[in-house]
Design an enzyme around this catalytic site. Sequence first.
Site, short mmCIF file in Angstrom:
data_model
loop_
_atom_site.label_atom_id
_atom_site.label_comp_id
_atom_site.label_asym_id
_atom_site.label_seq_id
_atom_site.Cartn_x
_atom_site.Cartn_y
_atom_site.Cartn_z
N SER A 134 0.82 -1.21 0.00
CA SER A 134 0.00 0.00 0.00
C SER A 134 0.85 1.26 0.00
O SER A 134 1.97 1.27 0.52
CB SER A 134 -0.89 0.03 1.24
N GLU A 249 -3.07 -13.44 1.72
CA GLU A 249 -3.27 -12.52 2.83
C GLU A 249 -4.73 -12.51 3.24
O GLU A 249 -5.06 -12.53 4.42
CB GLU A 249 -2.82 -11.12 2.45
#
Lengths: 393, 379
Positions: A134, A249
Amino acid sequence: MSDLEQFRQETRAWLEENCPDSMRTPITGFEDLYNGGRNPEVSHPDQVVWCERMAEKGWTVPHWPREYGGGGLEKAEVKVLGEEMSRIGARRALDSFGISMLGPALLEFGNEEQKLEHLPKIARGEIRWCQGYSEPNAGSDLASLATRAEDKGDHYLINGQKVWTSYADKADWIFCLVRTDNTGTKHEGISFVLFDMDQPGVTVKPIKLISGSSPFCETFFDNARAEKKNLVGEDGKGWSIAKYLLTHEREMISGFGAGPKKTVGQMALETIGADASGRLANSVLRQNIAQYQLDTMAFGATMARVGDEVKSGKGLGPASSIFKYYGTELNKRRNELNLAVLGEYALGWEGDEYNGGTVSRDWLRSKGNSIEGGTSEVQLNIVAKRVLGLPDA
Amino acid sequence: MALVLNEEQTMLKDAAAGFLAEKATVAHQRALRDEGDERGYSESVWKEMAEMGWAGIAIAEAYGGLGYGYVGLGLVLEQTGANLSASPLQSSVLIGASVIAELGSEKQKEEWLPAIASGNKLVTLALQEGNHHAPLATAAAAARDGDGWVLNGEKVLVLDASSADAFIVIARTSGSSGDEQGLSAFLLEAGSAGATVTARSMVDSRNAGLLALKDARVGAEQLLGEEGGAWRGLSRALDIAAIGLAAEMLGLSTEAFTRTVDYLKERKQFGRVIGSFQGLQHRAAELFAELELCRSIVLQALQGIDNDDDNLPLLASAAKAKLCQITQQVTNEAIQMHGGIGMTDEHEIGFFIKRARVAQHTLGDYNYHLDRFAQLGGF
């Protein structure tokens, strides 16, 4: 005696001999999980001993091939090892992003040299990894990431910023998504590179969350260097690796919802009491709890069903696309119910009388479950478009 | 047992889907309704279903059934839900036969189960008395009369009442409202003196009715199980029935959802298909997730019957509560997302919401079963 039975007996004997007593006690918090690395954090010196012994056998990653530091075990043997470990209450010797995330990606996409270089160090707990995905302007829309990697012949020069980098302050190396090309669509031109965090061009700053301290960091790159040989897959084709890893994830995060043995309903009986018919005294709360427990049961059955479908060779059906969304929403509901059931106690922030504020901190932390690893809204977009076939706006 | 269908079960499901899509569709149901057919289902289609063995799917081979178990029956019920196919599968096969199998003597089972399995006899349960499913509140009285009993009371929502050959009447031989002890079950043949059936017109246009009992006499041989001791077996049969109804609702809600998603892809407003609007996409995706949970809990509960699971009461209430909740949500959304056309009788989606509410109510709705789920969970 079957081979498997012999394996069980040998495993049992080895564990009896080699697993320190202190590693047979239940873990009480994250500090009891051993992550390894150049400067390992230890809550007990036996963690290091236990990890070394297990790594020697390849049993920190029993299912990986032996040449990469794994145990080379068959599925049935891995299961036996797990059963024998839980029989004596043995802790996992090593937990890390290297094992759960980078390892599977390297096994799938890495070249032989990369596998031989990185996987054994993961298996032995020598190098601790973090994930650079991110960015401040690339959250749900991850593919719009802007961290640049400039081609310098034998290496890349990296400039930009990552955010929500879990344990970046503790990690030795990073697997990182960078932009090597700006000319195509946003999904093209993304590359997957590995580099050492211990260099002048990398700066890490921890993030404090609404729940207090957190594993998250901001990570800055100012002319950081990544060797070309540590580009995984092709230049500009990193998005498919990123997607593969995101699935891993998401499965991990959806597993967070597993609660303690006592049900919320039973907990509530203790704090709120029952009416004359034995029902929880507050009927509104009782309905909320019952609906939560019903959904938890049905969600559990769905995970079991999808698992059984995979085992029977039917493949991963569309039901798996709801795991991340539903699992994290359930966990948020669970945490809200904890507040409702425990009342004042649940609002404590510090002090032994509140057990250090674990209830309120867990509650606040759970809010992030439906944001990290793809927000609930993004998950619903995926179901709507890929599963139901609804068109783009 | 793995939560997947085996080959035999998959074949059964496909066969049922194929047959019903041809012979017992929503259009057929509409025709029966418009003709004012009191039976509410096609006798000839039911005959064909029975010839294929469906009436005996879950009945043991020793009693003339196929012995496929309740997973098998559940798969067929799911398909009848998807096609809204009316038949005595619920009243006689799912419910009636299960009560007899649980409570009946060897002689009674030999007399009735093969007749139900062949489709020759239709046996239905007469249990509910008030506005709600409340089996322990049963007030219908069975008073001793020589070696038999005299029955008095009124039973509502008796499924397929006007075509039934026999009723299983639940009445009190002792105890009072709320007591498990004192409930008894009697097999009462249709047309017996003192037993009057009145057809009732229900929203799903199926055959349900009122059974009025006024000094209806039953002999000792008509008692199912022990006098005053029906609850244990009846309760298990009711769990089985709730799971079967959940299976029907799974088919119903999945089909209503599929039709709705198809409509979202086809209906245009503001120059584009409405399925491209995120407001609708997210609601549809949420329903998809819930329906996946429904599919899992129904299969787990059906397997629970066949495996003699100790937790069957919990599984039954979980499956019925979850399916009631989601069937209500799906059918409401189906009407809303269809917009004006969904409100018209001409469109078929309205048939789904009508059948849905009756199936939800039958043998306990969301509120009944969620309350029971909590009680069984210890709170």
